[in-house]
Design a protein around this motif. Structure first.
Motif, PDB file in Angstrom:
ATOM      1  N   TYR A 162     -56.802  27.034 -13.253  1.00  0.00           N
ATOM      2  CA  TYR A 162     -56.384  28.332 -12.704  1.00  0.00           C
ATOM      3  C   TYR A 162     -56.698  28.409 -11.211  1.00  0.00           C
ATOM      4  N   GLU A 163     -57.886  27.961 -10.829  1.00  0.00           N
ATOM      5  CA  GLU A 163     -58.258  27.973  -9.411  1.00  0.00           C
ATOM      6  C   GLU A 163     -57.366  27.040  -8.597  1.00  0.00           C
ATOM      7  N   VAL A 164     -57.061  25.870  -9.170  1.00  0.00           N
ATOM      8  CA  VAL A 164     -56.187  24.917  -8.479  1.00  0.00           C
ATOM      9  C   VAL A 164     -54.807  25.523  -8.266  1.00  0.00           C
ATOM     10  N   LEU A 165     -54.258  26.171  -9.294  1.00  0.00           N
ATOM     11  CA  LEU A 165     -52.941  26.780  -9.186  1.00  0.00           C
ATOM     12  C   LEU A 165     -52.908  27.844  -8.089  1.00  0.00           C
ATOM     13  N   LEU A 166     -53.933  28.693  -8.057  1.00  0.00           N
ATOM     14  CA  LEU A 166     -53.999  29.720  -7.028  1.00  0.00           C
ATOM     15  C   LEU A 166     -54.062  29.091  -5.636  1.00  0.00           C
ATOM     16  N   SER A 167     -54.859  28.047  -5.498  1.00  0.00           N
ATOM     17  CA  SER A 167     -55.002  27.382  -4.204  1.00  0.00           C
ATOM     18  C   SER A 167     -53.712  26.684  -3.790  1.00  0.00           C
ATOM     19  N   GLN A 168     -52.991  26.097  -4.760  1.00  0.00           N
ATOM     20  CA  GLN A 168     -51.726  25.454  -4.448  1.00  0.00           C
ATOM     21  C   GLN A 168     -50.712  26.459  -3.916  1.00  0.00           C
ATOM     22  N   TYR A 172     -49.238  26.131  -0.162  1.00  0.00           N
ATOM     23  CA  TYR A 172     -47.859  25.697   0.034  1.00  0.00           C
ATOM     24  C   TYR A 172     -46.844  26.833   0.080  1.00  0.00           C
ATOM     25  N   ASN A 173     -47.296  28.080  -0.039  1.00  0.00           N
ATOM     26  CA  ASN A 173     -46.368  29.206  -0.107  1.00  0.00           C
ATOM     27  C   ASN A 173     -45.369  29.170   1.060  1.00  0.00           C
ATOM     28  N   GLY A 174     -44.081  29.201   0.710  1.00  0.00           N
ATOM     29  CA  GLY A 174     -43.032  29.195   1.726  1.00  0.00           C
ATOM     30  C   GLY A 174     -42.563  27.809   2.143  1.00  0.00           C
ATOM     31  N   GLU A 175     -43.230  26.744   1.673  1.00  0.00           N
ATOM     32  CA  GLU A 175     -42.837  25.389   2.057  1.00  0.00           C
ATOM     33  C   GLU A 175     -41.716  24.872   1.154  1.00  0.00           C
ATOM     34  N   LYS A 176     -40.798  24.105   1.768  1.00  0.00           N
ATOM     35  CA  LYS A 176     -39.704  23.498   1.018  1.00  0.00           C
ATOM     36  C   LYS A 176     -40.220  22.324   0.184  1.00  0.00           C
ATOM     37  N   VAL A 177     -39.611  22.140  -0.962  1.00  0.00           N
ATOM     38  CA  VAL A 177     -39.922  20.997  -1.825  1.00  0.00           C
ATOM     39  C   VAL A 177     -38.710  20.078  -1.828  1.00  0.00           C
ATOM     40  N   VAL A 178     -38.919  18.802  -1.505  1.00  0.00           N
ATOM     41  CA  VAL A 178     -37.820  17.840  -1.505  1.00  0.00           C
ATOM     42  C   VAL A 178     -38.176  16.672  -2.419  1.00  0.00           C
ATOM     43  N   ASP A 179     -37.146  16.027  -2.985  1.00  0.00           N
ATOM     44  CA  ASP A 179     -37.396  14.871  -3.830  1.00  0.00           C
ATOM     45  C   ASP A 179     -37.487  13.618  -2.972  1.00  0.00           C
TER      46      ASP A 179
END
Length: 267
Positions: A162-168, A172-179
């Motif tokens: 849960y703590e890891v998810l919150l920190s992630q 990364y909030n607002g960052e693009k995810v690319v493959d």
């Protein structure tokens, strides 16, 4: 830096029609031979796999049937390739699980001797995983800056996750995810629907035996019917449904297969 070598080392990578060693074929090989004196020789060539390349696979590596129809088959190049690889050790990324077994399988189909028992095999992915851990303890340290006490107890692991998810989300909030091919998959947001879409493959069943293709069709993801629409296979080969229902497949897979069958009114 120069590698300390007793034998030539060939670093290689394969592009294939899929990931089933016994059924899929090589469509491209890239090889770099590093000699003990530091000299380097490179080879890269495409191969006619003699079977169709599924569209969803072509979209990943960019190689289509048209691109390889005039290329030699592996059988045609097998002897010269085996000679070129003679006395060489092998290296690559994930070669132990995929590239080496696939290469050996192709040589066996071509009836060309290629023994790896006396070769050194170096897998860069193994080194990566050994040195850069990718478990919950490592994630907790990386994202939260804390040591995980009581790892592998259910409550400690759950609290840490849960703590890891919150920190992630915060990081990364607002960052693009690319493959790996640079295709944009979406943006990290503090939103469960968005995170679900980013982290879940387009699987029909939980085991991934049936998936959605780029046309949003349900297709088989294994065996001789890999990439083929489930509805078409069940219509043309009704016995395949019975084989799967009697086979060692998860109940969830059988349930989803039955739903598709009933939806299309087969049998």
């Amino acid at each position: 830096m120069q590698l300390k070598l007793k034998n030539p080392l060939v670093v290689f990578d394969l592009e294939t029609t899929g990931t089933t060693i016994s059924q899929d074929r090589i469509v491209e090989m890239a090889l770099i031979k590093v000699m003990p004196d530091g000299s380097v020789e490179e080879k890269c060539r495409r191969i006619n796999p003699t079977i169709p390349i599924p569209t969803e696979v072509s979209l990943i590596h960019g190689i289509y049937d048209e691109d390889v129809k005039d290329e030699p088959t592996f059988k045609q190049v097998a002897k010269s390739l085996a000679t070129w690889l003679e006395g060489c050790d092998l290296a690559g990324f994930n070669i132990l699980k995929f590239d080496v077994p696939m290469l050996v399988e192709e040589f066996l189909r071509a009836n060309v001797e290629f023994d790896v028992d006396n070769r050194k095999l170096v897998d860069a992915q193994k080194i990566f995983h050994l040195m850069e851990k990718r478990n919950l303890t490592a994630a907790y340290k990386f994202y939260c800056g804390k040591d995980l006490e009581g790892a592998h107890s259910a409550l400690a692991d759950t609290q840490a996750t849960y703590e890891v998810l919150l920190s992630q989300i915060e990081k990364y909030n607002g960052e693009k995810v690319v493959d790996l091919l640079g295709k944009e998959l979406g943006v990290i947001e503090n939103d469960v629907n968005t995170l679900h879409a980013l982290t879940n493959k387009k699987m029909v069943d939980l085991a991934g035996r049936i998936v959605y293709n780029d046309k949003n069709q349900e297709v088989f993801n294994f065996g001789k019917h890999r990439g083929k629409p489930v509805a078409e296979v069940l219509q043309r080969e009704p016995s395949f449904y019975d084989w799967m229902m009697k086979g060692d497949f998860p109940l969830d897979t059988k349930r989803k297969l039955t739903q598709i069958r009933l939806r299309n009114s087969f049998g």
